[in-house]
Design an enzyme around this catalytic site. Structure first.
Site, PDB file in Angstrom:
ATOM      1  CB  SER A 173     -15.306  15.403   2.877  1.00  0.00           C
ATOM      2  OG  SER A 173     -15.397  14.729   4.109  1.00  0.00           O
ATOM      3  CG  HIS A 183     -19.727  12.750   3.494  1.00  0.00           C
ATOM      4  ND1 HIS A 183     -19.380  12.440   2.206  1.00  0.00           N
ATOM      5  CD2 HIS A 183     -18.578  13.182   4.107  1.00  0.00           C
ATOM      6  CE1 HIS A 183     -18.079  12.655   2.034  1.00  0.00           C
ATOM      7  NE2 HIS A 183     -17.579  13.119   3.163  1.00  0.00           N
TER       8      HIS A 183
END
Length: 233
Positions: free
Chosen positions: A121, A157
């Site tokens: 992330s 993601h």
């Protein structure tokens, strides 16, 4: 020893296969692993997750806190590590705090010295020139001031957050650098700034090269069952 970055799309600590892959790259019986949870505001629960994920694994884990800083020589600490793992959270805040404390330069020095840089992330986006983030509002948008150790952009993601794909396409069409999109549990390994391979802890994990022409699937090697057993003491 090559300069090495292992960028993960998400959930890196949730998969022992990814831990084993990383430790094998380190090439030491008990590599020193430093966790940097700045993006989460040094969240205590996040820190606990790190230590729980590495419990029983043959390594020497430690962490660097910046909101309640106790380390004087950050550069020395970071450069002494075999692996630095950067957690997820607010990428923009993390980069600003790093620059205030000199962590950005410490990471550059460690990278040049052979320390493996990794994370998911925010800990994926930060190594690139730019990326897609929710750092500024609840809406996704571009971040353009990454550490620039790797060229282009990154979008983590890619499967678990449905707006990632259309926003990444929109921003690249608007001028964001083309780059790589990674689904959760998928990692891209770069040696000397060159993409070497992409591996996944999930059989269905995917990665894409994304530019103005659209998405181009990238080859992904699924880690086998032997690799999915974490190294234990």
């Amino acid at each position: 020893m090559p300069r090495r970055i292992v960028a993960c799309g998400g959930e890196q600590l949730s998969y022992p296969a990814l831990t084993r892959y990383l430790l094998d790259l380190a090439g030491k019986p008990r590599p020193k692993i430093l966790f940097v949870p700045t993006a989460s505001g040094d969240d205590a629960a996040y820190l606990l997750t790190f230590y729980q994920a590495l419990a029983g694994v043959a390594c020497e884990p430690s962490h660097l806190l910046l909101f309640n800083r106790t380390v004087d020589d950050i550069d020395g600490l970071v450069r002494s590590q075999d692996v630095v793992i950067v957690g997820g959270g607010n990428t923009a805040n993390m980069l600003a705090i790093w620059r205030l404390h000199g962590v950005d330069e410490a990471l550059r020095n460690a990278y040049r010295g052979g320390t493996i840089l990794t994370g998911w992330s925010a800990g994926c986006i930060c190594w690139f020139e730019a990326g897609i983030t929710d750092s500024f509002t609840v809406e996704l948008g571009p971040l353009r001031d990454g550490l620039k150790l790797l060229g282009g952009s990154a979008c983590p993601h890619y499967d678990s957050q449905q707006l990632r794909r259309p926003v990444y396409a929109r921003e690249i069409a608007a001028g964001l650098s083309p780059g790589i999109a990674l689904e959760d549990a998928v990692v891209a390994r770069y040696d000397d700034e060159r993409l070497i391979e992409i591996v996944s802890a999930r059989a269905e994990g995917r990665a894409f090269r994304v530019d103005a022409a659209g998405e181009q699937p990238l080859p992904v090697r699924v880690l086998d069952k032997l690799e999915q057993g974490a190294r234990r003491t």
